[in-house]
Design an enzyme around this catalytic site. Sequence first.
Site, short mmCIF file in Angstrom:
data_model
loop_
_atom_site.label_atom_id
_atom_site.label_comp_id
_atom_site.label_asym_id
_atom_site.label_seq_id
_atom_site.Cartn_x
_atom_site.Cartn_y
_atom_site.Cartn_z
N CYS A 56 -3.40 -10.24 -4.52
CA CYS A 56 -4.85 -9.99 -4.56
C CYS A 56 -5.62 -11.19 -5.12
O CYS A 56 -6.76 -11.44 -4.74
CB CYS A 56 -5.17 -8.79 -5.43
SG CYS A 56 -3.90 -7.54 -5.51
N ASP A 130 -8.30 -3.98 -7.77
CA ASP A 130 -8.99 -2.74 -8.14
C ASP A 130 -9.94 -2.82 -9.34
O ASP A 130 -11.10 -2.45 -9.25
CB ASP A 130 -7.97 -1.65 -8.45
CG ASP A 130 -7.11 -1.30 -7.26
OD1 ASP A 130 -7.11 -2.07 -6.28
OD2 ASP A 130 -6.44 -0.27 -7.32
N LYS A 131 -9.43 -3.29 -10.48
CA LYS A 131 -10.24 -3.24 -11.69
C LYS A 131 -11.06 -4.51 -11.87
O LYS A 131 -12.05 -4.51 -12.61
CB LYS A 131 -9.37 -3.02 -12.93
CG LYS A 131 -8.50 -1.81 -12.85
CD LYS A 131 -9.29 -0.58 -12.51
CE LYS A 131 -8.42 0.59 -12.08
NZ LYS A 131 -7.49 0.37 -10.99
N CYS A 201 -4.84 -5.00 -1.22
CA CYS A 201 -4.24 -3.97 -0.35
C CYS A 201 -5.15 -3.61 0.83
O CYS A 201 -6.34 -3.36 0.65
CB CYS A 201 -3.95 -2.71 -1.15
SG CYS A 201 -2.93 -3.04 -2.58
N GLU A 453 -3.22 5.82 -12.53
CA GLU A 453 -3.18 6.20 -11.11
C GLU A 453 -1.77 6.68 -10.81
O GLU A 453 -0.82 6.14 -11.37
CB GLU A 453 -3.48 4.99 -10.22
CG GLU A 453 -4.93 4.62 -10.20
CD GLU A 453 -5.22 3.45 -9.26
OE1 GLU A 453 -4.35 3.06 -8.47
OE2 GLU A 453 -6.35 2.94 -9.34
N SER A 479 -4.63 6.46 -6.76
CA SER A 479 -4.87 5.18 -6.12
C SER A 479 -5.72 5.41 -4.88
O SER A 479 -5.79 6.53 -4.36
CB SER A 479 -3.51 4.61 -5.74
OG SER A 479 -3.61 3.96 -4.53
C1 LIG Z 1 -2.02 0.62 -2.43
C2 LIG Z 1 -2.93 1.10 -3.46
C3 LIG Z 1 -3.41 0.14 -4.47
C4 LIG Z 1 -2.27 -0.57 -5.13
C5 LIG Z 1 -4.24 0.83 -5.46
O1 LIG Z 1 -3.88 0.98 -6.60
C6 LIG Z 1 -5.56 1.40 -5.12
O2 LIG Z 1 -6.04 1.22 -4.03
O3 LIG Z 1 -6.16 2.06 -5.99
MG LIG Z 2 -5.64 1.30 -7.93
#
Ligand SMILES: CC[C@H](C)C(=O)C(=O)O
Ligand SMILES: [Mg+2]
Length: 577
Positions: A56, A130-131, A201, A453, A479
């Site tokens: 990422c 994500d964060k 992702c 998650e 997630s």
């Molecule tokens: C595949 C999912 C990803 C790692 C995740 O944590 C989210 O999308 O929240």
């Molecule tokens: Mg996540």
Amino acid sequence: MDAKTFDKSRLVSRHVTEGPSRAPHRSYFYAMGLTEEEIHRPFIGVATCWNEAAPCNIALNRQAQAVKLGVKEAKGTPREFTTITVTDGIAMGHEGMRSSLASREAIADTVELTMRGHAYDAIVGLAGCDKSLPGMMMAMVRLNTPSVFVYGGSILPGRFEGRDVTVQDVFEAVGREQAGTLSACELEKLEKVACPSAGACGGQFTANTMACVSEAIGLALLNSSGAPAPYESRDAFCEASGRAVMELLARNIRARDVVTIKSLENAARVVACTGGSTNAGLHLPAIAHEAGIRFDLLDVCEVFKSTPYFVDLKPGGKYVAKDLYEVGGVPRVLRMLLDKGLLHGDCMTASGQTMAQALEGVEGTADGKVIHSIEKPLSKTGGVVGLKGNLAPEGAIVKVAGMTGKEMSFEGPARVFECEEDAFEAVKKRQYEEGEVIVIRNEGPKGGPGMREMLSTTAALSGQGMGKKVALITDGRFSGATRGFCVGHVGPEAAVGGPIALIRNGDVIKLNAKKGTIEVKLSAKELKARRKEWAGQRETLYGSGALWKYAQLVGGAKDGAVTHPGKDGERHVYADL
Ligand SMILES: CC[C@H](C)C(=O)C(=O)O
Ligand SMILES: [Mg+2]
């Protein structure tokens, strides 16, 4: 933009660059190779979440260089710095996941402190997972400085047995391997091809959801989030973002001119119409909070209710982020919402134009494959739904994208687990029955701590073919890749004595995503009696350190699980210093 148009007396960086008393400070800048002219130009923080923790973030360094070029072209002086990330794909399924949500606060805090400490005049923030996306946007709004957000881009899909795959397929394959429907050898083949490039992702999971949010909320340039991470064509957007922040600085347009209640509603729309991640129900209130705006989980869910779901993305649907980009990306979706009166067009954006101006000339029709028409949507209400009832008086959230009408209600006896590990073990050994509601508690922001998650558990259920045969509720999170009737953010959490703490095996739980209800068939009297007997918050492993500190400060999921109280949003001062 000519540097002369900047009135230094109103720039924060004057504190480190102007006057005889700042000679020592300037000597540091000379040490880093800056020229006298560069020292007296506006200082632009270029914050990235680059590191080698996950794909990422791996392409952010390259993109930051392009941002810096743009800043320099517009006669600013970029100062690059980095902050941390915790990457869910790797933190998932173990104790590490407790650090995930807490990292959002750490990112916001560290970006804030770096900007304050060095007196930067504006920020371009790059984030890739994500964060880090919400954390970076929270810092921008907290500082209320001219701000442009840049997403690092999505990963490319992998190919397996003739179809596009993402890491979601690998998580679910673990369940198939447990169920004996996939061999260990096949699992190994899949893990090697599922993630073929840099980038976050690939489905409409949390990173891509928040990337769509970054455009809809106005902090990112339109279409800047779309191109996959390895595409060097992204770099043109990065350069443009560097130039844009200089324009915002010249016009004194700050993050809170962009992030308003209306732009938050625009952001919630794009989450709902794309079947985005339930995590948006946490991050939008947290971003709002930084601006001193009240926009809680239930407010977000109100917007979801009146938004049709018409963009067909994984995990509920078929396509990945790259497919959406190829048919016109987020701008096309926003244009369709605008034309139907579902988007506020008068919100300011990072381009210095209003949303409606920025969308002029953008194609606003369905492509019929990835983007369906609003008249014939995949479903009339959003792909994400809020629930409320005696089991969650402060609300809960569920992703319904991909579920049929019949699948949207569920009633069954509770099977209660005190933590995710216990639930995962039971799922692995098939120690649960069809028709049950699996309850995982003590996983809230405070009680976890860290509101984990639980993709490993939900994906294992899906992989075992049981995703539609059981429901799952938790005070923790899911997630973006979770599917099935999985209700998260149940509040108040068990740690503060929420009703979820009082449930016992066999209690009947009723969920209805159409009506938006979550109930346990127990009388108020019975719940009251059980609360009296409740043993109190379960002890956690964290008696000190960052997670202990987080647990002391964090608030409920309904308000975004933030770590500083309400009034601070209004009191923060930065750009006026
Ligand atoms: C595949 C999912 C990803 C790692 C995740 O944590 C989210 O999308 O929240
Ligand atoms: Mg996540």
